[in-house]
Design a protein around this motif. Sequence first.
Motif, PDB file in Angstrom:
ATOM      1  N   ILE A 138     -15.068  57.936  89.090  1.00 15.20           N
ATOM      2  CA  ILE A 138     -13.858  58.343  89.811  1.00 15.20           C
ATOM      3  C   ILE A 138     -13.433  59.744  89.396  1.00 15.20           C
ATOM      4  CG2 ILE A 138     -11.398  57.869  90.101  1.00 15.20           C
ATOM      5  CD1 ILE A 138     -12.056  54.892  89.926  1.00 15.20           C
ATOM      6  N   ASP A 139     -13.477  60.015  88.087  1.00 17.05           N
ATOM      7  CA  ASP A 139     -13.100  61.343  87.596  1.00 17.05           C
ATOM      8  C   ASP A 139     -14.017  62.432  88.140  1.00 17.05           C
ATOM      9  OD1 ASP A 139     -11.059  60.184  86.182  1.00 17.05           O
ATOM     10  OD2 ASP A 139     -12.067  60.263  84.231  1.00 17.05           O
ATOM     11  N   ALA A 140     -15.253  62.049  88.468  1.00 17.10           N
ATOM     12  CA  ALA A 140     -16.208  63.022  89.013  1.00 17.10           C
ATOM     13  C   ALA A 140     -16.051  63.185  90.527  1.00 17.10           C
ATOM     14  CB  ALA A 140     -17.628  62.598  88.679  1.00 17.10           C
ATOM     15  N   GLY A 141     -15.109  62.460  91.133  1.00 12.38           N
ATOM     16  CA  GLY A 141     -14.813  62.666  92.546  1.00 12.38           C
ATOM     17  C   GLY A 141     -15.441  61.666  93.497  1.00 12.38           C
ATOM     18  N   TYR A 142     -15.763  60.470  92.999  1.00 16.40           N
ATOM     19  CA  TYR A 142     -16.392  59.464  93.847  1.00 16.40           C
ATOM     20  C   TYR A 142     -15.454  58.292  94.122  1.00 16.40           C
ATOM     21  CZ  TYR A 142     -20.681  62.017  93.077  1.00 16.40           C
ATOM     22  OH  TYR A 142     -21.619  63.018  93.039  1.00 16.40           O
ATOM     23  N   ARG A 143     -15.654  57.656  95.252  1.00 13.29           N
ATOM     24  CA  ARG A 143     -14.992  56.395  95.579  1.00 13.29           C
ATOM     25  C   ARG A 143     -15.864  55.277  95.034  1.00 13.29           C
ATOM     26  NH1 ARG A 143     -14.250  54.145 101.802  1.00 13.29           N
ATOM     27  NH2 ARG A 143     -13.370  52.089 101.264  1.00 13.29           N
ATOM     28  N   VAL A 144     -15.326  54.460  94.147  1.00 14.46           N
ATOM     29  CA  VAL A 144     -16.133  53.482  93.431  1.00 14.46           C
ATOM     30  C   VAL A 144     -15.725  52.063  93.840  1.00 14.46           C
ATOM     31  CG1 VAL A 144     -16.916  52.667  91.190  1.00 14.46           C
ATOM     32  CG2 VAL A 144     -16.316  55.081  91.511  1.00 14.46           C
ATOM     33  N   ILE A 145     -16.709  51.293  94.263  1.00 13.45           N
ATOM     34  CA  ILE A 145     -16.484  49.922  94.719  1.00 13.45           C
ATOM     35  C   ILE A 145     -17.316  48.983  93.851  1.00 13.45           C
ATOM     36  CG2 ILE A 145     -16.735  48.328  96.662  1.00 13.45           C
ATOM     37  CD1 ILE A 145     -16.739  51.155  98.335  1.00 13.45           C
ATOM     38  N   THR A 146     -16.656  48.002  93.272  1.00 16.51           N
ATOM     39  CA  THR A 146     -17.359  46.945  92.541  1.00 16.51           C
ATOM     40  C   THR A 146     -17.045  45.620  93.226  1.00 16.51           C
ATOM     41  OG1 THR A 146     -15.515  46.568  91.010  1.00 16.51           O
ATOM     42  CG2 THR A 146     -17.177  48.182  90.351  1.00 16.51           C
ATOM     43  N   TYR A 147     -17.941  44.655  93.105  1.00 11.76           N
ATOM     44  CA  TYR A 147     -17.656  43.329  93.643  1.00 11.76           C
ATOM     45  C   TYR A 147     -18.323  42.269  92.787  1.00 11.76           C
ATOM     46  CZ  TYR A 147     -22.346  43.023  95.840  1.00 11.76           C
ATOM     47  OH  TYR A 147     -23.702  42.966  96.080  1.00 11.76           O
ATOM     48  N   ASP A 148     -17.805  41.048  92.916  1.00 14.75           N
ATOM     49  CA  ASP A 148     -18.358  39.909  92.181  1.00 14.75           C
ATOM     50  C   ASP A 148     -19.305  39.131  93.095  1.00 14.75           C
ATOM     51  OD1 ASP A 148     -16.671  40.683  90.145  1.00 14.75           O
ATOM     52  OD2 ASP A 148     -15.203  39.091  90.496  1.00 14.75           O
ATOM     53  N   ARG A 149     -20.548  39.017  92.667  1.00 14.19           N
ATOM     54  CA  ARG A 149     -21.514  38.217  93.423  1.00 14.19           C
ATOM     55  C   ARG A 149     -20.971  36.798  93.627  1.00 14.19           C
ATOM     56  NH1 ARG A 149     -25.230  39.094  90.150  1.00 14.19           N
ATOM     57  NH2 ARG A 149     -26.381  40.709  91.265  1.00 14.19           N
ATOM     58  N   ARG A 150     -21.299  36.195  94.746  1.00 15.14           N
ATOM     59  CA  ARG A 150     -20.892  34.800  94.981  1.00 15.14           C
ATOM     60  C   ARG A 150     -21.225  33.946  93.762  1.00 15.14           C
ATOM     61  NH1 ARG A 150     -23.302  31.904  99.648  1.00 15.14           N
ATOM     62  NH2 ARG A 150     -22.696  33.715 100.871  1.00 15.14           N
ATOM     63  N   GLY A 151     -20.259  33.119  93.346  1.00 20.74           N
ATOM     64  CA  GLY A 151     -20.463  32.254  92.196  1.00 20.74           C
ATOM     65  C   GLY A 151     -20.035  32.859  90.875  1.00 20.74           C
ATOM     66  N   PHE A 152     -19.690  34.145  90.881  1.00 21.68           N
ATOM     67  CA  PHE A 152     -19.377  34.833  89.635  1.00 21.68           C
ATOM     68  C   PHE A 152     -18.028  35.553  89.745  1.00 21.68           C
ATOM     69  CE2 PHE A 152     -23.866  34.179  89.868  1.00 21.68           C
ATOM     70  CZ  PHE A 152     -24.264  33.899  88.564  1.00 21.68           C
ATOM     71  N   GLY A 153     -17.416  35.797  88.586  1.00 14.70           N
ATOM     72  CA  GLY A 153     -16.145  36.503  88.587  1.00 14.70           C
ATOM     73  C   GLY A 153     -15.092  35.776  89.401  1.00 14.70           C
ATOM     74  N   ARG A 154     -14.402  36.538  90.272  1.00 13.38           N
ATOM     75  CA  ARG A 154     -13.319  35.980  91.074  1.00 13.38           C
ATOM     76  C   ARG A 154     -13.748  35.624  92.497  1.00 13.38           C
ATOM     77  NH1 ARG A 154      -8.603  40.161  89.186  1.00 13.38           N
ATOM     78  NH2 ARG A 154     -10.408  41.412  88.540  1.00 13.38           N
ATOM     79  N   SER A 155     -15.032  35.662  92.755  1.00 17.97           N
ATOM     80  CA  SER A 155     -15.523  35.237  94.067  1.00 17.97           C
ATOM     81  C   SER A 155     -15.628  33.715  94.135  1.00 17.97           C
ATOM     82  CB  SER A 155     -16.887  35.861  94.365  1.00 17.97           C
ATOM     83  OG  SER A 155     -16.776  37.253  94.576  1.00 17.97           O
ATOM     84  N   SER A 156     -15.791  33.208  95.365  1.00 19.72           N
ATOM     85  CA  SER A 156     -15.935  31.766  95.561  1.00 19.72           C
ATOM     86  C   SER A 156     -17.190  31.251  94.863  1.00 19.72           C
ATOM     87  CB  SER A 156     -16.017  31.447  97.052  1.00 19.72           C
ATOM     88  OG  SER A 156     -14.837  31.824  97.714  1.00 19.72           O
ATOM     89  N   ARG A 157     -17.205  29.957  94.627  1.00 23.76           N
ATOM     90  CA  ARG A 157     -18.303  29.317  93.902  1.00 23.76           C
ATOM     91  C   ARG A 157     -18.973  28.262  94.778  1.00 23.76           C
ATOM     92  NH1 ARG A 157     -16.745  29.044  87.995  1.00 23.76           N
ATOM     93  NH2 ARG A 157     -17.236  26.831  88.092  1.00 23.76           N
TER      94      ARG A 157
END
Length: 277
Positions: A49-68
């Motif tokens: 982000i500091d270098a000037g990019y739009r950064v998108i992260t996501y949780d694969r299905r079954g992991f993190g805050r995504s559905s299981r």
Amino acid sequence: MPYLEKTTAQKAVDVDIYFEDHGSGQPIILIHGWPLSGAMWEYQVPALIDAGYRVITYDRRGFGRSSRPYTGYDYNTMTEDLQDLIKKLDLQDVILAGFSMGGGELAQYAGTFGTSRVSKFIFISSIAPYLLKTDDNPNGAPDEVFKGMEENVRKDRAGFLKGFGEGFVNYEDNKNRVSKGQLDYNFNIAANASPKGTLDCINAFGRTDLRKALEKIDIPTLFIHGDADNIVPVEPSSKQGHEIVKGSKLEMIKDAPHGLYLTHKEELNKLILDFIK
């Protein structure tokens, strides 16, 4: 919180994919490894982000805050999730970076959807193109390795993940680079994932042949791997991928383990930024 809602033919919500979208500029999607979540990119997101990019992260299905969900832990389905996210956010000229298992989504994406929306690929400690030892892939790992992982997850998932986390970063060699607290944090992320997803993903990253998919990559591509990676052998993965993808670059980080995004984050961040600039 932002979610991509995956629907069935009957338009009922099937799977929700959690994502975070920060910064502005050219978009870059960071795809996490197994058995973690998008939270693993804590030390890469600010630098990008500091270098000037739009950064998108996501949780694969079954992991993190995504559905299981109980099913769908194959690269075809998981790559459809990625494509649906790209379409939802209407991304063009996107950079895709995948760590470990996340490299499989990159390869499958190229094989299934092509590169019209993508400007660059970055494979980090990637499993792609093919980890399984076969007659025509002699440098791969024997199937007994993956069967053993599956058996350990079935028998004592938490116990297996605890030991796996230490091997992930070669902890005995990198105590000055990664804390016990960080290992505990990683364990909590992994232990909170779907047990079924954790199990099924071993088959995906261990036995999916992505060599033909990699042949379809026709844009700038970088492979990054640690020369002390004891989790994913470099020969059937990054080195073979580099040989398949014409014009690609291969960067080896000295003494870096599999989890180099933690132990060698400055070196990794510099390689990423140098490549995408």
